[in-house]
Scaffold this active site. Sequence first.
Site, PDB file in Angstrom:
ATOM      1  N   LYS A   1     -92.578 -52.770 -74.430  1.00  0.00           N
ATOM      2  CA  LYS A   1     -92.516 -54.194 -74.038  1.00  0.00           C
ATOM      3  C   LYS A   1     -93.806 -54.897 -74.445  1.00  0.00           C
ATOM      4  O   LYS A   1     -93.781 -56.010 -74.946  1.00  0.00           O
ATOM      5  CB  LYS A   1     -92.329 -54.269 -72.514  1.00  0.00           C
ATOM      6  N   ASN A   2     -94.934 -54.213 -74.204  1.00  0.00           N
ATOM      7  CA  ASN A   2     -96.220 -54.873 -74.401  1.00  0.00           C
ATOM      8  C   ASN A   2     -96.679 -54.888 -75.860  1.00  0.00           C
ATOM      9  O   ASN A   2     -97.778 -55.330 -76.160  1.00  0.00           O
ATOM     10  CB  ASN A   2     -97.272 -54.268 -73.477  1.00  0.00           C
TER      11      ASN A   2
ATOM     12  N   VAL B   1    -108.198 -52.787 -62.182  1.00  0.00           N
ATOM     13  CA  VAL B   1    -107.823 -53.782 -63.200  1.00  0.00           C
ATOM     14  C   VAL B   1    -107.316 -55.082 -62.567  1.00  0.00           C
ATOM     15  O   VAL B   1    -107.746 -56.168 -62.941  1.00  0.00           O
ATOM     16  CB  VAL B   1    -106.780 -53.192 -64.178  1.00  0.00           C
TER      17      VAL B   1
ATOM     18  N   ASP C   1    -100.673 -49.701 -65.057  1.00  0.00           N
ATOM     19  CA  ASP C   1     -99.205 -49.678 -64.984  1.00  0.00           C
ATOM     20  C   ASP C   1     -98.654 -48.297 -64.615  1.00  0.00           C
ATOM     21  O   ASP C   1     -97.478 -48.164 -64.301  1.00  0.00           O
ATOM     22  CB  ASP C   1     -98.616 -50.102 -66.328  1.00  0.00           C
TER      23      ASP C   1
ATOM     24  N   CYS D   1     -95.556 -60.782 -63.683  1.00  0.00           N
ATOM     25  CA  CYS D   1     -95.523 -60.177 -62.345  1.00  0.00           C
ATOM     26  C   CYS D   1     -96.565 -60.802 -61.426  1.00  0.00           C
ATOM     27  O   CYS D   1     -97.640 -61.201 -61.876  1.00  0.00           O
ATOM     28  CB  CYS D   1     -95.779 -58.682 -62.465  1.00  0.00           C
TER      29      CYS D   1
END
Length: 460
Positions: free
Chosen positions: A45-46, A354, A332, A142
Amino acid sequence: MSDKTAEGLKLDAKKSGQRVGLTSDEIIINGGRPLRGRIEVRGAKNLATKAMVAALLGKKKSVLRNVPNISDVRVVAGLLALHGVLITRGKNDEWILDPSNVEVAHAPDIDAHAGSSRIPILFCGPLLHRLGEAFIPDLGGCRIGDRPIDFHLDALREFGAVIEKLPSGISLTAPNGLHGANIELPYPSVGATEQVLLTAVLAKGQTELRNAAIEPEIVDLICILQKMGAIITIEANRVIFIEGVEELGGYNHKAIFDRNEAASWAAAALATKGDIMVGGARQEDMMTFLNAYRKIGGQFEVLDDGIRFWHDGEALKPVIIETDVHPGFMTDWQQPLVVALTQAEGVSTIHETVYENRLGFTSALNKMGAQIVVHEQGLDDGQRRVMRREFEQAAVITGPTPLHGAEVEVPDLRGGFSYLIAALAAEGQSKITNLGIISRGYENFIEKLRKLGADFIFEA
Ligand code: EPU
Protein backbone atom coordinates in the site's frame (compact mmCIF):
# COMPACT_ATOMS: atom_id res chain seq x y z
CA MET A 1 -20.11 -17.66 25.33
CA SER A 2 -23.15 -19.93 25.33
CA ASP A 3 -25.18 -20.75 22.24
CA LYS A 4 -28.02 -18.81 23.85
CA THR A 5 -26.44 -15.40 23.19
CA ALA A 6 -27.65 -13.33 20.26
CA GLU A 7 -24.47 -14.06 18.37
CA GLY A 8 -24.80 -17.77 19.12
CA LEU A 9 -28.27 -17.73 17.67
CA LYS A 10 -26.85 -16.02 14.60
CA LEU A 11 -24.33 -18.81 14.24
CA ASP A 12 -27.13 -21.39 14.47
CA ALA A 13 -28.99 -19.48 11.78
CA LYS A 14 -25.87 -19.55 9.65
CA LYS A 15 -25.59 -23.29 10.02
CA SER A 16 -29.11 -23.61 8.65
CA GLY A 17 -28.15 -21.40 5.69
CA GLN A 18 -30.12 -18.27 6.65
CA ARG A 19 -28.67 -14.75 6.43
CA VAL A 20 -28.18 -13.24 9.85
CA GLY A 21 -28.53 -9.55 9.07
CA LEU A 22 -24.95 -8.35 9.43
CA THR A 23 -23.96 -5.25 7.46
CA SER A 24 -20.99 -5.54 5.10
CA ASP A 25 -19.04 -3.55 7.70
CA GLU A 26 -19.35 -6.28 10.37
CA ILE A 27 -17.99 -9.75 10.94
CA ILE A 28 -18.68 -12.39 13.57
CA ILE A 29 -15.70 -14.56 14.39
CA ASN A 30 -15.84 -17.86 16.21
CA GLY A 31 -12.34 -17.99 17.70
CA GLY A 32 -9.96 -20.60 19.01
CA ARG A 33 -9.04 -22.18 15.70
CA PRO A 34 -5.44 -22.07 14.39
CA LEU A 35 -5.01 -20.39 11.01
CA ARG A 36 -3.28 -22.72 8.59
CA GLY A 37 -2.48 -22.51 4.90
CA ARG A 38 -0.96 -20.28 2.28
CA ILE A 39 -1.86 -16.74 1.27
CA GLU A 40 -0.16 -14.28 -1.08
CA VAL A 41 0.78 -10.69 -0.34
CA ARG A 42 0.94 -8.26 -3.22
CA GLY A 43 2.32 -4.78 -3.75
CA ALA A 44 2.74 -2.54 -0.70
CA LYS A 45 0.00 0.00 0.00
CA ASN A 46 2.73 2.41 1.02
CA LEU A 47 4.49 2.09 -2.35
CA ALA A 48 1.73 1.46 -4.89
CA THR A 49 -0.15 4.66 -4.02
CA LYS A 50 3.05 6.76 -4.29
CA ALA A 51 4.06 5.05 -7.55
CA MET A 52 0.70 6.06 -9.00
CA VAL A 53 1.38 9.70 -8.06
CA ALA A 54 4.86 9.45 -9.66
CA ALA A 55 3.20 8.58 -12.98
CA LEU A 56 1.88 12.18 -13.03
CA LEU A 57 5.45 13.42 -13.52
CA GLY A 58 5.99 11.54 -16.79
CA LYS A 59 5.37 12.48 -20.41
CA LYS A 60 4.58 8.85 -21.25
CA LYS A 61 2.42 6.00 -20.00
CA SER A 62 3.50 4.08 -16.91
CA VAL A 63 2.69 0.48 -16.05
CA LEU A 64 2.47 -0.57 -12.41
CA ARG A 65 2.27 -4.29 -11.68
CA ASN A 66 1.42 -6.19 -8.50
CA VAL A 67 -1.14 -3.50 -7.57
CA PRO A 68 -3.12 -4.54 -4.48
CA ASN A 69 -6.92 -4.44 -4.56
CA ILE A 70 -7.35 -2.03 -1.63
CA SER A 71 -9.41 1.09 -1.15
CA ASP A 72 -6.41 3.45 -0.73
CA VAL A 73 -5.38 2.57 -4.32
CA ARG A 74 -8.91 3.34 -5.52
CA VAL A 75 -8.88 6.72 -3.75
CA VAL A 76 -5.62 7.72 -5.45
CA ALA A 77 -6.90 6.44 -8.82
CA GLY A 78 -9.97 8.66 -8.38
CA LEU A 79 -7.84 11.71 -7.68
CA LEU A 80 -5.55 11.02 -10.63
CA ALA A 81 -8.57 10.61 -12.92
CA LEU A 82 -9.87 14.02 -11.75
CA HIS A 83 -6.58 15.49 -12.95
CA GLY A 84 -6.93 13.95 -16.40
CA VAL A 85 -4.81 10.80 -15.93
CA LEU A 86 -6.33 8.00 -17.98
CA ILE A 87 -6.20 4.78 -15.98
CA THR A 88 -6.88 1.38 -17.50
CA ARG A 89 -6.62 -2.01 -15.90
CA GLY A 90 -4.33 -4.44 -17.72
CA LYS A 91 -4.28 -8.15 -17.08
CA ASN A 92 -4.36 -9.41 -13.49
CA ASP A 93 -2.94 -6.82 -11.15
CA GLU A 94 -1.50 -4.42 -13.75
CA TRP A 95 -2.56 -0.77 -13.99
CA ILE A 96 -1.70 1.49 -16.93
CA LEU A 97 -1.53 5.21 -16.15
CA ASP A 98 -1.49 7.69 -19.02
CA PRO A 99 -0.69 11.27 -17.92
CA SER A 100 -0.62 12.83 -21.44
CA ASN A 101 -3.67 15.01 -20.77
CA VAL A 102 -3.10 16.22 -17.20
CA GLU A 103 -5.41 19.13 -16.39
CA VAL A 104 -6.49 21.32 -13.50
CA ALA A 105 -9.24 19.59 -11.55
CA HIS A 106 -12.25 21.43 -10.12
CA ALA A 107 -11.70 22.20 -6.44
CA PRO A 108 -15.17 20.91 -5.35
CA ASP A 109 -14.46 17.55 -7.08
CA ILE A 110 -11.11 17.28 -5.29
CA ASP A 111 -12.79 18.30 -2.07
CA ALA A 112 -15.09 15.29 -2.32
CA HIS A 113 -11.96 13.20 -1.58
CA ALA A 114 -11.16 15.15 1.58
CA GLY A 115 -10.46 13.03 4.61
CA SER A 116 -10.16 9.76 2.71
CA SER A 117 -6.36 9.39 2.58
CA ARG A 118 -3.06 11.16 3.30
CA ILE A 119 -1.68 10.54 -0.19
CA PRO A 120 -3.10 13.75 -1.79
CA ILE A 121 -0.37 15.80 -0.09
CA LEU A 122 2.09 14.07 -2.44
CA PHE A 123 0.34 15.55 -5.48
CA CYS A 124 1.87 18.98 -4.66
CA GLY A 125 5.22 18.72 -6.48
CA PRO A 126 3.96 16.79 -9.52
CA LEU A 127 0.99 19.14 -10.05
CA LEU A 128 3.17 22.24 -9.63
CA HIS A 129 5.53 20.86 -12.27
CA ARG A 130 2.77 19.86 -14.68
CA LEU A 131 0.25 22.66 -14.17
CA GLY A 132 1.92 25.39 -12.14
CA GLU A 133 -0.76 25.12 -9.45
CA ALA A 134 -2.29 22.60 -7.04
CA PHE A 135 -5.16 22.35 -4.59
CA ILE A 136 -4.91 19.73 -1.83
CA PRO A 137 -7.98 18.89 0.29
CA ASP A 138 -7.88 18.27 4.03
CA LEU A 139 -6.15 14.95 4.58
CA GLY A 140 -7.44 11.73 6.06
CA GLY A 141 -5.69 8.47 6.89
CA CYS A 142 -5.69 6.67 10.23
CA ARG A 143 -6.41 8.56 13.45
CA ILE A 144 -3.09 7.79 15.08
CA GLY A 145 -1.97 11.19 16.34
CA ASP A 146 -1.80 14.70 14.93
CA ARG A 147 0.05 13.67 11.77
CA PRO A 148 0.95 17.22 10.75
CA ILE A 149 2.29 18.26 7.31
CA ASP A 150 4.72 20.98 8.41
CA PHE A 151 7.79 19.13 7.04
CA HIS A 152 6.05 18.83 3.65
CA LEU A 153 5.10 22.50 3.47
CA ASP A 154 8.51 23.74 4.68
CA ALA A 155 10.25 21.61 2.02
CA LEU A 156 7.90 22.81 -0.75
CA ARG A 157 8.62 26.43 0.20
CA GLU A 158 12.37 25.68 -0.12
CA PHE A 159 11.70 24.59 -3.73
CA GLY A 160 9.96 27.93 -4.41
CA ALA A 161 6.30 27.02 -3.88
CA VAL A 162 3.93 29.67 -2.56
CA ILE A 163 1.36 28.15 -0.22
CA GLU A 164 -1.99 29.54 0.85
CA LYS A 165 -3.97 27.80 3.57
CA LEU A 166 -7.73 27.77 2.87
CA PRO A 167 -10.57 26.53 5.10
CA SER A 168 -11.00 23.44 2.87
CA GLY A 169 -7.33 22.65 2.15
CA ILE A 170 -4.22 24.27 0.73
CA SER A 171 -3.62 26.02 -2.54
CA LEU A 172 -0.12 26.12 -4.09
CA THR A 173 1.49 28.02 -6.93
CA ALA A 174 5.07 28.35 -8.22
CA PRO A 175 5.30 31.77 -9.89
CA ASN A 176 9.01 31.31 -10.72
CA GLY A 177 9.01 27.54 -11.24
CA LEU A 178 10.59 25.09 -8.79
CA HIS A 179 14.34 25.00 -8.16
CA GLY A 180 16.64 22.59 -6.32
CA ALA A 181 16.95 22.96 -2.55
CA ASN A 182 19.09 22.11 0.43
CA ILE A 183 16.84 20.45 2.99
CA GLU A 184 17.36 18.78 6.34
CA LEU A 185 14.26 17.08 7.76
CA PRO A 186 13.70 17.46 11.53
CA TYR A 187 12.79 13.71 11.55
CA PRO A 188 13.22 11.05 8.83
CA SER A 189 9.57 11.28 7.78
CA VAL A 190 8.48 8.82 5.10
CA GLY A 191 5.95 11.19 3.54
CA ALA A 192 8.20 14.26 3.61
CA THR A 193 11.04 12.28 1.98
CA GLU A 194 8.65 11.21 -0.78
CA GLN A 195 7.48 14.79 -1.14
CA VAL A 196 11.06 15.96 -1.69
CA LEU A 197 11.80 13.16 -4.18
CA LEU A 198 8.66 13.79 -6.24
CA THR A 199 9.42 17.52 -6.34
CA ALA A 200 13.21 17.50 -6.78
CA VAL A 201 13.35 15.19 -9.81
CA LEU A 202 12.01 17.90 -12.15
CA ALA A 203 13.21 20.96 -10.20
CA LYS A 204 15.87 23.12 -11.82
CA GLY A 205 19.28 22.26 -10.32
CA GLN A 206 20.39 19.99 -7.51
CA THR A 207 18.73 18.98 -4.26
CA GLU A 208 20.40 17.57 -1.19
CA LEU A 209 18.08 15.97 1.36
CA ARG A 210 19.54 15.16 4.79
CA ASN A 211 17.94 13.03 7.51
CA ALA A 212 15.85 11.27 4.87
CA ALA A 213 13.72 8.18 5.45
CA ILE A 214 15.20 5.10 3.76
CA GLU A 215 12.36 2.60 4.07
CA PRO A 216 12.36 -0.15 1.39
CA GLU A 217 9.23 1.46 -0.12
CA ILE A 218 11.21 4.69 -0.56
CA VAL A 219 14.05 2.85 -2.25
CA ASP A 220 11.45 1.23 -4.53
CA LEU A 221 10.03 4.70 -5.35
CA ILE A 222 13.56 5.85 -6.20
CA CYS A 223 13.90 2.84 -8.54
CA ILE A 224 10.67 3.89 -10.26
CA LEU A 225 11.85 7.49 -10.65
CA GLN A 226 15.18 6.28 -12.04
CA LYS A 227 13.29 4.17 -14.61
CA MET A 228 11.46 7.39 -15.61
CA GLY A 229 14.77 9.19 -16.20
CA ALA A 230 15.57 10.76 -12.81
CA ILE A 231 19.09 10.99 -11.38
CA ILE A 232 19.06 10.12 -7.67
CA THR A 233 21.87 8.92 -5.40
CA ILE A 234 21.33 7.39 -1.97
CA GLU A 235 24.42 8.34 0.04
CA ALA A 236 25.55 7.30 3.51
CA ASN A 237 23.93 8.68 6.69
CA ARG A 238 20.43 9.28 5.34
CA VAL A 239 21.53 11.70 2.61
CA ILE A 240 19.77 11.61 -0.77
CA PHE A 241 21.11 13.65 -3.66
CA ILE A 242 18.91 14.50 -6.65
CA GLU A 243 19.99 16.14 -9.91
CA GLY A 244 16.95 17.72 -11.55
CA VAL A 245 16.25 16.71 -15.18
CA GLU A 246 14.25 18.47 -17.92
CA GLU A 247 11.64 15.79 -18.39
CA LEU A 248 10.65 12.28 -17.35
CA GLY A 249 9.16 9.37 -19.29
CA GLY A 250 7.07 6.49 -18.00
CA TYR A 251 7.96 3.36 -16.03
CA ASN A 252 7.17 -0.33 -16.01
CA HIS A 253 7.54 -1.63 -12.48
CA LYS A 254 6.51 -4.44 -10.17
CA ALA A 255 5.65 -2.95 -6.75
CA ILE A 256 7.61 -4.20 -3.75
CA PHE A 257 5.61 -6.62 -1.56
CA ASP A 258 3.63 -5.35 1.43
CA ARG A 259 5.83 -6.11 4.43
CA ASN A 260 3.23 -4.70 6.83
CA GLU A 261 0.65 -7.16 5.58
CA ALA A 262 3.20 -9.99 5.73
CA ALA A 263 4.04 -9.13 9.36
CA SER A 264 0.34 -9.02 10.21
CA TRP A 265 -0.26 -12.58 8.94
CA ALA A 266 2.90 -13.72 10.73
CA ALA A 267 1.48 -12.32 13.97
CA ALA A 268 -1.83 -14.08 13.25
CA ALA A 269 0.01 -17.41 12.89
CA LEU A 270 1.65 -16.91 16.27
CA ALA A 271 -1.44 -15.71 18.17
CA THR A 272 -3.71 -18.48 16.84
CA LYS A 273 -1.02 -21.19 17.24
CA GLY A 274 -1.19 -21.67 13.51
CA ASP A 275 1.07 -22.09 10.48
CA ILE A 276 0.89 -19.60 7.59
CA MET A 277 2.96 -19.50 4.43
CA VAL A 278 3.09 -15.87 3.31
CA GLY A 279 3.79 -16.02 -0.43
CA GLY A 280 5.67 -12.99 -1.79
CA ALA A 281 7.31 -12.00 1.54
CA ARG A 282 11.06 -11.29 1.38
CA GLN A 283 13.56 -11.69 4.18
CA GLU A 284 15.76 -8.69 3.39
CA ASP A 285 12.93 -6.21 3.99
CA MET A 286 11.69 -7.87 7.19
CA MET A 287 14.92 -8.65 9.05
CA THR A 288 14.10 -6.54 12.10
CA PHE A 289 10.64 -8.10 12.34
CA LEU A 290 12.08 -11.61 11.98
CA ASN A 291 14.53 -10.96 14.83
CA ALA A 292 11.68 -9.92 17.15
CA TYR A 293 9.55 -12.88 15.99
CA ARG A 294 12.38 -15.27 16.83
CA LYS A 295 12.96 -13.69 20.28
CA ILE A 296 9.28 -14.19 21.12
CA GLY A 297 9.55 -17.85 20.14
CA GLY A 298 7.88 -17.67 16.73
CA GLN A 299 9.22 -20.02 14.09
CA PHE A 300 9.90 -19.04 10.49
CA GLU A 301 11.48 -20.47 7.40
CA VAL A 302 12.65 -18.31 4.53
CA LEU A 303 11.81 -19.87 1.16
CA ASP A 304 12.40 -18.64 -2.38
CA ASP A 305 8.78 -17.64 -2.89
CA GLY A 306 7.88 -16.38 0.57
CA ILE A 307 8.25 -16.92 4.30
CA ARG A 308 6.48 -19.57 6.38
CA PHE A 309 5.54 -18.51 9.95
CA TRP A 310 4.33 -20.85 12.69
CA HIS A 311 3.92 -21.54 16.42
CA ASP A 312 5.64 -24.75 17.53
CA GLY A 313 3.57 -25.26 20.69
CA GLU A 314 6.30 -24.05 23.10
CA ALA A 315 5.60 -21.15 25.50
CA LEU A 316 6.11 -17.67 24.00
CA LYS A 317 8.67 -15.32 25.57
CA PRO A 318 8.19 -11.65 26.48
CA VAL A 319 10.18 -8.94 24.63
CA ILE A 320 10.96 -5.24 24.71
CA ILE A 321 10.30 -3.50 21.40
CA GLU A 322 11.06 0.09 20.42
CA THR A 323 9.38 1.22 17.21
CA ASP A 324 11.59 3.29 14.93
CA VAL A 325 12.22 4.41 11.38
CA HIS A 326 13.86 1.88 9.02
CA PRO A 327 15.96 -0.15 9.63
CA GLY A 328 14.30 -0.19 13.05
CA PHE A 329 11.12 -2.00 14.10
CA MET A 330 8.25 -0.46 12.13
CA THR A 331 5.42 1.18 14.03
CA ASP A 332 2.95 -0.66 11.75
CA TRP A 333 4.16 -4.02 13.03
CA GLN A 334 3.49 -3.44 16.71
CA GLN A 335 -0.33 -3.65 16.83
CA PRO A 336 -0.68 -7.17 15.34
CA LEU A 337 2.26 -8.42 17.41
CA VAL A 338 0.82 -7.10 20.69
CA VAL A 339 -1.93 -9.73 20.41
CA ALA A 340 0.67 -12.53 20.33
CA LEU A 341 2.47 -10.90 23.27
CA THR A 342 -0.67 -11.23 25.42
CA GLN A 343 0.10 -14.97 25.25
CA ALA A 344 3.81 -14.69 26.16
CA GLU A 345 4.90 -15.79 29.65
CA GLY A 346 5.95 -12.57 31.39
CA VAL A 347 5.99 -8.83 30.89
CA SER A 348 6.59 -7.28 27.45
CA THR A 349 7.02 -3.58 26.69
CA ILE A 350 6.31 -1.70 23.47
CA HIS A 351 7.84 1.77 23.25
CA GLU A 352 5.94 3.58 20.47
CA THR A 353 8.32 6.33 19.36
CA VAL A 354 6.99 7.15 15.87
CA TYR A 355 3.41 8.25 16.59
CA GLU A 356 2.07 9.93 19.70
CA ASN A 357 -1.21 8.02 19.77
CA ARG A 358 -0.89 4.51 18.45
CA LEU A 359 -1.64 2.43 21.54
CA GLY A 360 -5.31 3.35 22.04
CA PHE A 361 -6.31 0.11 20.32
CA THR A 362 -5.15 -1.85 23.41
CA SER A 363 -8.25 -0.93 25.47
CA ALA A 364 -10.41 -3.24 23.34
CA LEU A 365 -7.85 -6.05 23.83
CA ASN A 366 -8.24 -5.55 27.59
CA LYS A 367 -11.98 -5.94 27.10
CA MET A 368 -11.15 -9.34 25.56
CA GLY A 369 -9.11 -10.40 28.61
CA ALA A 370 -5.65 -8.92 27.93
CA GLN A 371 -3.69 -7.15 30.65
CA ILE A 372 -2.14 -4.09 28.99
CA VAL A 373 -1.27 -0.83 30.73
CA VAL A 374 -0.52 2.22 28.55
CA HIS A 375 1.90 4.84 29.88
CA GLU A 376 0.90 8.06 28.13
CA GLN A 377 4.25 9.77 28.81
CA GLY A 378 6.39 6.78 27.78
CA LEU A 379 8.71 4.80 30.03
CA ASP A 380 12.44 4.92 30.70
CA ASP A 381 13.63 1.42 31.50
CA GLY A 382 17.36 2.08 31.15
CA GLN A 383 17.72 -0.25 28.16
CA ARG A 384 16.79 2.08 25.34
CA ARG A 385 18.51 1.99 21.95
CA VAL A 386 16.15 4.35 20.09
CA MET A 387 16.42 8.02 21.05
CA ARG A 388 13.68 9.02 23.53
CA ARG A 389 11.06 11.24 21.82
CA GLU A 390 9.05 13.87 23.58
CA PHE A 391 5.58 12.52 22.88
CA GLU A 392 6.19 8.77 22.87
CA GLN A 393 4.00 6.24 24.71
CA ALA A 394 4.61 2.77 26.10
CA ALA A 395 2.43 -0.31 26.54
CA VAL A 396 3.25 -2.90 29.19
CA ILE A 397 1.69 -6.27 28.42
CA THR A 398 1.50 -8.95 31.10
CA GLY A 399 0.86 -12.48 29.90
CA PRO A 400 -0.29 -15.05 29.36
CA THR A 401 -3.95 -14.09 29.65
CA PRO A 402 -6.66 -16.11 27.95
CA LEU A 403 -8.64 -14.00 25.48
CA HIS A 404 -12.42 -14.23 25.20
CA GLY A 405 -14.82 -12.94 22.54
CA ALA A 406 -16.27 -9.42 22.67
CA GLU A 407 -17.85 -6.78 20.46
CA VAL A 408 -15.22 -4.31 19.29
CA GLU A 409 -15.07 -1.45 16.80
CA VAL A 410 -12.11 -1.03 14.42
CA PRO A 411 -10.28 2.22 15.30
CA ASP A 412 -7.66 2.33 12.51
CA LEU A 413 -6.05 0.08 9.92
CA ARG A 414 -3.42 -1.82 11.93
CA GLY A 415 -5.35 -1.69 15.20
CA GLY A 416 -8.29 -3.16 13.28
CA PHE A 417 -6.26 -6.08 11.99
CA SER A 418 -5.04 -6.76 15.51
CA TYR A 419 -8.71 -7.08 16.59
CA LEU A 420 -9.25 -9.67 13.86
CA ILE A 421 -6.27 -11.61 15.20
CA ALA A 422 -7.47 -11.31 18.80
CA ALA A 423 -10.94 -12.54 17.84
CA LEU A 424 -9.44 -15.46 15.93
CA ALA A 425 -7.29 -16.40 18.93
CA ALA A 426 -10.02 -15.87 21.57
CA GLU A 427 -12.37 -18.44 23.02
CA GLY A 428 -15.97 -17.81 21.94
CA GLN A 429 -17.50 -15.36 19.55
CA SER A 430 -16.56 -11.79 18.72
CA LYS A 431 -18.29 -9.19 16.62
CA ILE A 432 -16.07 -6.65 14.90
CA THR A 433 -17.67 -3.51 13.47
CA ASN A 434 -16.35 -0.69 11.25
CA LEU A 435 -14.58 -3.38 9.23
CA GLY A 436 -14.31 -1.25 6.06
CA ILE A 437 -11.18 0.50 7.39
CA ILE A 438 -9.29 -2.79 7.11
CA SER A 439 -9.86 -2.89 3.33
CA ARG A 440 -7.85 0.34 3.06
CA GLY A 441 -4.70 -1.73 3.38
CA TYR A 442 -5.44 -5.49 3.47
CA GLU A 443 -6.33 -6.96 0.12
CA ASN A 444 -9.16 -9.53 0.06
CA PHE A 445 -8.68 -10.26 3.75
CA ILE A 446 -12.03 -12.01 4.05
CA GLU A 447 -11.05 -14.44 1.28
CA LYS A 448 -7.67 -14.96 2.90
CA LEU A 449 -9.28 -15.72 6.28
CA ARG A 450 -11.51 -18.27 4.56
CA LYS A 451 -8.49 -19.87 2.88
CA LEU A 452 -6.74 -20.15 6.24
CA GLY A 453 -9.68 -22.00 7.79
CA ALA A 454 -11.08 -19.24 10.02
CA ASP A 455 -14.62 -19.75 11.34
CA PHE A 456 -16.66 -16.57 10.73
CA ILE A 457 -19.81 -15.04 9.34
CA PHE A 458 -19.51 -12.22 6.85
CA GLU A 459 -22.31 -11.09 4.54
CA ALA A 460 -21.11 -8.94 1.64
N1 EPU B 1 5.55 14.27 11.00
C1 EPU B 1 5.55 15.60 11.35
N2 EPU B 1 5.42 16.51 10.33
C2 EPU B 1 5.29 16.15 9.03
C3 EPU B 1 5.31 14.78 8.70
C4 EPU B 1 5.45 13.85 9.71
O1 EPU B 1 5.66 15.96 12.51
O2 EPU B 1 5.17 17.03 8.16
C5 EPU B 1 5.65 13.26 12.10
C6 EPU B 1 4.39 12.41 12.19
O3 EPU B 1 3.38 13.06 12.93
C7 EPU B 1 4.91 11.16 12.84
C8 EPU B 1 6.32 11.03 12.26
O4 EPU B 1 6.65 12.32 11.76
O5 EPU B 1 5.00 11.33 14.22
C9 EPU B 1 6.45 10.02 11.15
O6 EPU B 1 5.54 10.29 10.12
P1 EPU B 1 5.84 9.92 8.59
O7 EPU B 1 5.78 11.16 7.79
O8 EPU B 1 7.08 9.10 8.54
O9 EPU B 1 4.61 9.00 8.25
P2 EPU B 1 3.66 9.06 7.00
O10 EPU B 1 4.42 9.29 5.75
O11 EPU B 1 2.49 9.94 7.28
C10 EPU B 1 3.87 6.53 6.38
C11 EPU B 1 2.90 5.40 6.24
C12 EPU B 1 2.42 4.95 7.60
C13 EPU B 1 3.63 4.52 8.41
C14 EPU B 1 4.63 5.68 8.50
C15 EPU B 1 5.90 5.30 9.23
C16 EPU B 1 1.88 5.88 4.12
C17 EPU B 1 0.65 6.28 3.38
N3 EPU B 1 1.77 5.84 5.43
O12 EPU B 1 3.12 7.59 6.99
O13 EPU B 1 1.61 3.83 7.38
O14 EPU B 1 3.21 4.16 9.69
O15 EPU B 1 4.98 6.12 7.17
O16 EPU B 1 6.55 4.27 8.56
O17 EPU B 1 2.90 5.56 3.55
C18 EPU B 1 -0.17 2.36 7.75
O18 EPU B 1 0.18 1.79 6.71
O19 EPU B 1 -1.04 1.92 8.53
C19 EPU B 1 0.45 3.64 8.08
C20 EPU B 1 -0.04 4.47 9.00
